[in-house]
Design a protein around this motif. Structure first.
Motif, PDB file in Angstrom:
ATOM      1  N   PHE A  52       0.825  -1.209   0.000  1.00  0.00           N
ATOM      2  CA  PHE A  52       0.000   0.000   0.000  1.00  0.00           C
ATOM      3  C   PHE A  52       0.861   1.262   0.000  1.00  0.00           C
ATOM      4  O   PHE A  52       0.475   2.272  -0.600  1.00  0.00           O
ATOM      5  CB  PHE A  52      -0.943  -0.009   1.213  1.00  0.00           C
ATOM      6  N   MET A  55       2.516   1.078  -3.898  1.00  0.00           N
ATOM      7  CA  MET A  55       1.663   0.856  -5.071  1.00  0.00           C
ATOM      8  C   MET A  55       0.451   1.776  -5.084  1.00  0.00           C
ATOM      9  O   MET A  55       0.045   2.270  -6.142  1.00  0.00           O
ATOM     10  CB  MET A  55       1.210  -0.603  -5.121  1.00  0.00           C
ATOM     11  N   PHE A  56      -0.137   2.016  -3.900  1.00  0.00           N
ATOM     12  CA  PHE A  56      -1.366   2.797  -3.854  1.00  0.00           C
ATOM     13  C   PHE A  56      -1.195   4.155  -3.182  1.00  0.00           C
ATOM     14  O   PHE A  56      -2.090   4.993  -3.254  1.00  0.00           O
ATOM     15  CB  PHE A  56      -2.465   2.021  -3.111  1.00  0.00           C
ATOM     16  N   ALA A  59      -1.925   7.420  -5.032  1.00  0.00           N
ATOM     17  CA  ALA A  59      -3.261   7.609  -5.596  1.00  0.00           C
ATOM     18  C   ALA A  59      -4.322   7.907  -4.543  1.00  0.00           C
ATOM     19  O   ALA A  59      -5.482   8.134  -4.883  1.00  0.00           O
ATOM     20  CB  ALA A  59      -3.670   6.350  -6.372  1.00  0.00           C
ATOM     21  N   ILE A  60      -3.956   7.904  -3.272  1.00  0.00           N
ATOM     22  CA  ILE A  60      -4.937   8.057  -2.194  1.00  0.00           C
ATOM     23  C   ILE A  60      -4.705   9.373  -1.480  1.00  0.00           C
ATOM     24  O   ILE A  60      -3.601   9.656  -1.008  1.00  0.00           O
ATOM     25  CB  ILE A  60      -4.856   6.879  -1.202  1.00  0.00           C
ATOM     26  N   TYR A  67       0.488   9.584   3.212  1.00  0.00           N
ATOM     27  CA  TYR A  67      -0.226   8.303   3.242  1.00  0.00           C
ATOM     28  C   TYR A  67       0.471   7.290   4.137  1.00  0.00           C
ATOM     29  O   TYR A  67      -0.184   6.499   4.824  1.00  0.00           O
ATOM     30  CB  TYR A  67      -0.382   7.726   1.835  1.00  0.00           C
ATOM     31  N   VAL A 199      -8.175   3.687   3.882  1.00  0.00           N
ATOM     32  CA  VAL A 199      -8.596   4.921   3.211  1.00  0.00           C
ATOM     33  C   VAL A 199      -9.560   5.674   4.121  1.00  0.00           C
ATOM     34  O   VAL A 199     -10.259   5.061   4.929  1.00  0.00           O
ATOM     35  CB  VAL A 199      -9.289   4.632   1.856  1.00  0.00           C
TER      36      VAL A 199
END
Length: 265
Positions: A52, A55-56, A59-60, A67, A199
């Motif tokens: 997370f 990779m993510f 985008a969050i 993040y 999230v």
């Protein structure tokens, strides 16, 4: 001349502690000798954190903190939930393979079997938490908590860890087989995903947001996150206590009673 040897009787409490200590040692030996459990306790949470984070993470939008700072509290809660399956399976296996019946034939405190599993599961989870936070520092996790805030966060996490261990133990006691115990434990594995662990709830659809904001895992995540990185605490700490203190008390007492009924048939 024969000299009399006087033996000092141990109190009932001391005997109970001794029995629990022996069974805790047994469970810990099983843990250290099981590669699967050690991988589950250490590797899976770290892999999820890195996944997370890299990779993510870009985008969050967390609406404030980076993040990785937002993520750590959620991964900590997820790592505790991961161990539920191993605990449930271990308890169910003891009940199925006859070892509990052998223990019943001995002059020992019967629920010591459960205590052994709960304590070893709690220690395994503490190891997971330490590993996640340690690796978090390596990937730019930067908490700004004071010593008292660290203590408060650790206290909430300890309550949560022990409660999850008792719930997993209950699943192992009520399951009719090892496979069923593993299936029941999946409830605990997946519930944290429907929380604010990964999230923010603000961007979720209304129905899902209501569920996320009113389930027991979310206040633990929010409270630990707020204490460690300074996001608004609100009433999340009190909500975490309001959820998990009763869960711990009710689950531990109920598990003991179910176990007693199960082993005295």
């Amino acid at each position: 001349m024969t000299q009399a040897v006087v033996t000092k009787e141990r109190s009932s409490f001391a005997l109970v502690l001794g029995d629990c200590g022996v069974l805790v040692g047994r469970s810990l030996r099983h843990l250290t000798r099981s590669a699967d459990q050690m991988i589950q306790a250490v590797a899976l949470p770290v892999m999820l954190l890195l996944l997370f984070r890299y990779m993510f993470g870009g985008a969050i939008d967390t609406g404030g903190p980076s993040y990785v700072n937002y993520l750590i509290a959620g991964i900590v809660v997820l790592s505790v939930a991961f161990s539920a399956s191993a605990t449930s399976v271990g308890v169910a296996s003891d009940l199925q393979n006859g070892i509990v019946d052998r223990f019943r034939s001995m002059p020992m405190f019967g629920p010591a079997v459960l205590v052994g599993h709960v304590v070893s599961a709690s220690l395994r989870n503490i190891l997971s938490v330490v590993m996640v936070i340690g690796v978090g520092y390596l990937v730019d996790f930067r908490p700004n908590a004071t010593a008292s805030e660290w203590l408060a966060a650790c206290g909430i996490l300890l309550l949560f860890v022990v409660a999850i261990a008792w719930i997993a133990t209950l699943f192992g006691v009520i399951a009719g087989s090892v496979e069923a115990a593993s299936g029941y434990a999946m409830i605990l594995v997946f519930l944290p995903y429907a929380s604010s662990a990964l999230v923010p709830a603000d961007g979720m659809p209304t129905v899902l947001r209501v569920i996320v904001e009113n389930q027991p895992f979310t206040p633990v995540v929010d409270a630990v996150r707020a204490l460690l990185i300074g996001t608004p605490l609100g009433n999340s700490a009190w909500l975490a206590l309001a959820w998990w203190v009763p869960i711990l008390l009710v689950t531990s007492v109920f598990t003991m009673r179910v176990f007693h009924r199960h082993t005295t048939k």
